[in-house]
Scaffold this active site. Structure first.
Site, PDB file in Angstrom:
ATOM      1  N   GLU A 468      66.770  10.215 -54.940  1.00  0.00           N
ATOM      2  CA  GLU A 468      65.914  11.305 -55.030  1.00  0.00           C
ATOM      3  C   GLU A 468      65.595  11.988 -53.795  1.00  0.00           C
ATOM      4  O   GLU A 468      64.942  13.520 -54.317  1.00  0.00           O
ATOM      5  CB  GLU A 468      64.970  11.617 -56.746  1.00  0.00           C
ATOM      6  N   HIS A 474      66.450  17.536 -48.628  1.00  0.00           N
ATOM      7  CA  HIS A 474      67.095  18.272 -47.847  1.00  0.00           C
ATOM      8  C   HIS A 474      66.465  19.314 -48.039  1.00  0.00           C
ATOM      9  O   HIS A 474      67.281  21.085 -47.271  1.00  0.00           O
ATOM     10  CB  HIS A 474      68.493  18.284 -48.822  1.00  0.00           C
TER      11      HIS A 474
END
Length: 676
Positions: A468, A474
């Site tokens: 996660e 990202h």
């Protein structure tokens, strides 16, 4: 350098969410947004980025900033009042976005901008954002007229309601089942941590004994360790029939919802000119067409099946030879697999738990991120919170803050299961040239602290946290200032799992584990013999795991690709299993009725993305295996190509730039211990 937006207003105020007025406040905001959009379009005869895109981005952002904490709370602190308000708002939001996607004048304004001289001066991210926006208008039925347009709107509305209802049914069916055990002899084999947690849960309900639920931290230890086969069967049945016609309260049955969701998706795809929903889904992904996805999955299955068959033969022989078991039932598989793992490698997840206290794992995770990507992470103490275990962190680089994230780590009542990352704020350049910084939500469902002990994670949970956090990076390390392609926005869905699966690799590297693991009482590192056993066991039964994921992926994709009126969902899953599964679940198993990823999440005809992206992530990591797993230059290159660019360039192009070539499946098969 332009100033960044980082003040009290940049964080959501959870305690100020006024449930009674959510619906009225949303209506006002949507009305204001609609009027502003109409004005913006009528004034833009010669649209520019500044006159068209930035004002619309601001409207989207205002709506997101209002709705994001509400949607988040609905997932993590669900109440009947909030759920009612949330569901009352969904049709209004859906209608707003459907109208937006079919706003011909707005579509024309974007096309005019794209064809203008001004477009030649746009940056790469601006240009890509424009291309994707025009594509999304076309995929939202902007060209539809009359009945088709009206029907598309009705379908969008209904799908939004059905997805929400599906998720609620899974949550409610999960919470509706519990088992209180008062005779400790029925719990032999269960580790101390599972017993302590069950005891704590019983006490919280003012009951004597041990309380078990279908939440994963409660369910999984029973399936893995309980010697009591009757208890395992009872819990397996309850879990495998959640929200179905086979178990529990029939009012939570999701089967009719699945039939309606599939019919509506198929109809929507037809209205937009696609043969089926799978082709509509692939239109925004890396894969070129549906057949390419099927070929990819079947090729992986062909390469992995014999490995899975060997895994099963080994497990069956072990259960028979060591334990005299002639037939392995579905509720025996995890139990005997755990026994076999201990027999072969003398290691269990429970044995590792004391070495993975939450605070140590977090500091190790931050060390990995710091070393690879040159960032620092600090915890914030003062912020508005909805739960005592919620944490807030700020990420900085070269002394400047770049992003923040919330971490909500533990399972509890009224919180939906699973683990996920979601966007709270998106990085973007505002019209006054200031920079809005990104914020992420990271949510897990780990075993909470028990009594005076800290939360102790299994190695699987450690891997989930790294996964996660990869999604989070990202979103948070993007350098793109255009909101629709910033962070995870605009990234092809089958590439979105690349950074998350990539980060998991460090959970198996001795050099990284030195920072991630440490005994919760003594701080001593993971002993060498335990580390050796853990690494030796890394690919234990990986063939069967691979086939299970391929089974889910093929079921999802074929269901959407082969849909026709009257299709039997069960017959599709049965056919997929006949081709790729090495074990067949019992007749009563209805895993599909709790398959929220594809019926209540964003993975419809896209579950294959996990495997597609795993090929990319394994291949990307092999570069670190070549250069050194903490090689700062390679880390910086991954950050500056894959993470920094968000959705501003095609994923295949970014991967090739990082790796220097096209992706290959070899690394994935090697990492999984499966000979190609």
């Amino acid at each position: 350098m332009s100033q960044s937006v980082w003040d009290a207003t940049s964080l959501p105020n959870f305690t100020d969410v006024d449930v009674a007025n959510i619906e009225a406040d949303l209506e006002k905001l949507l009305k204001r947004n609609q009027e502003a959009i109409d004005a913006c379009v009528s004034e833009n005869t010669n649209p520019t980025w500044q006159s068209l895109v930035l004002p619309l981005d601001q409207l989207h952002d205002d709506l997101n900033n209002f709705w994001s904490p509400i949607g988040h709370l609905n997932s993590v602190k669900n109440t009947p009042e909030l759920r009612a308000a949330y569901n009352a708002c969904l049709p209004k939001l859906t209608q707003f976005y459907t109208d937006l996607g079919q706003n011909k004048a707005l579509y024309q304004a974007y096309k005019t901008l794209a064809q203008s001289d001004a477009a030649k001066t746009l940056t790469q991210p601006q240009s890509e954002a424009l291309t994707q926006t025009i594509r999304d208008f076309e995929l939202s039925g902007v060209g539809l007229e009359g009945d088709a347009k009206k029907r598309y709107g009705e379908i969008s509305q209904r799908l939004s309601e059905l997805g929400s209802q599906f998720g609620e049914n899974v949550l409610d069916a999960t919470q509706a089942w519990s088992k209180l055990i008062t005779d400790e002899s029925e719990l032999s084999g269960l580790p101390e941590s599972a017993l302590a947690q069950a005891k704590q849960m019983a006490e919280a309900k003012e009951k004597d004994g041990w309380l078990f639920t279908l939440d994963f931290p409660s369910y999984m230890p029973v399936m893995s360790y309980a010697d009591n086969a009757v208890l395992r069967e009872e819990m397996y049945r309850a879990f495998a029939t959640r929200a179905s016609d086979q178990g529990g309260d029939i009012k939570f049955n999701n089967a009719p919802l699945i039939d309606e969701i599939l019919a509506l998706r198929h109809e929507m795809a037809h209205i937009l000119g696609f043969d089926n929903y799978a082709e509509l889904s692939v239109a925004t992904k890396m894969a070129d067409n549906g057949q390419q996805v099927i070929d990819f999955l079947e090729d992986l299955a062909k390469k992995s099946k014999s490995s899975a068959e060997q895994d099963l033969a080994q497990l069956t022989a072990f259960a028979k030879d060591e334990n005299g078991v002639e037939k392995l039932n579905a509720w025996d598989m995890t139990y005997y697999a755990e026994k076999l793992r201990q027999h072969k490698y003398s290691i269990s997840q429970e044995e590792l738990r004391p070495y993975f206290p939450m605070n140590k794992v977090l500091s190790g995770l931050f060390h990995v991120a710091q070393t690879l990507f040159g960032v620092d992470i600090r915890e914030e103490k003062e912020f508005d919170s909805y739960n005592k275990n919620l944490q807030l962190f700020t990420i900085s680089k070269d002394g400047e803050d770049v992003s923040r994230f919330y971490l909500d780590p533990y399972a509890r009542e009224a919180k939906r299961g699973g683990a996920w990352m979601d966007s709270c704020r998106t990085r973007r350049r505002l019209s006054d040239n200031r920079l809005q910084l990104p914020i992420a939500y990271l949510v897990c469902n780990f075993t909470p602290p028990i009594g005076a002990k800290p939360a102790l994670l299994t190695h699987d949970e450690v891997t989930t946290l790294f996964h996660e956090f990869g999604h989070g990076l990202h979103h948070m390390l993007t350098q793109v200032d255009v909101s629709s392609v910033s962070g995870i926005n605009g990234v092809a869905w089958d590439a979105v799992e690349l950074p998350s699966q990539f980060m998991e690799n460090w959970c198996y590297e001795p050099e990284a584990l030195a920072h991630i693991a440490g005994h919760y009482e003594t701080g001593e590192p993971l002993p060498q013999d335990l580390l050796d056993k853990m690494l030796a066991a890394k690919n234990f039964q990986s063939g069967m795991q691979m086939m299970r994921q391929l089974e889910f992926s093929l079921f999802d994709f074929r269901l959407h690709m082969e849909y026709q009126k009257g299709i039997s969902v069960q017959s599709v899953i049965n056919d997929v299993r006949s081709k790729v599964a090495v074990t067949t679940p019992p007749e009563f198993n209805r895993f599909q009725t709790s398959f929220s990823h594809i019926f209540a999440g964003g993975y419809a005809a896209g579950y294959y993305s996990y495997k597609w992206a795993e090929v990319l992530s394994a291949d990307a990591f092999s570069k670190f295996e070549e250069d050194g797993i903490f090689n700062k230059d390679t880390g910086a290159r991954f950050r500056d190509t894959i993470l920094a660019n968000g959705g501003s360039r095609p994923a295949a192009e970014l991967f090739a730039e990082f790796r220097g070539r096209e992706p290959s499946t070899d690394a994935l098969l090697r990492h999984s211990g499966i000979a190609a």
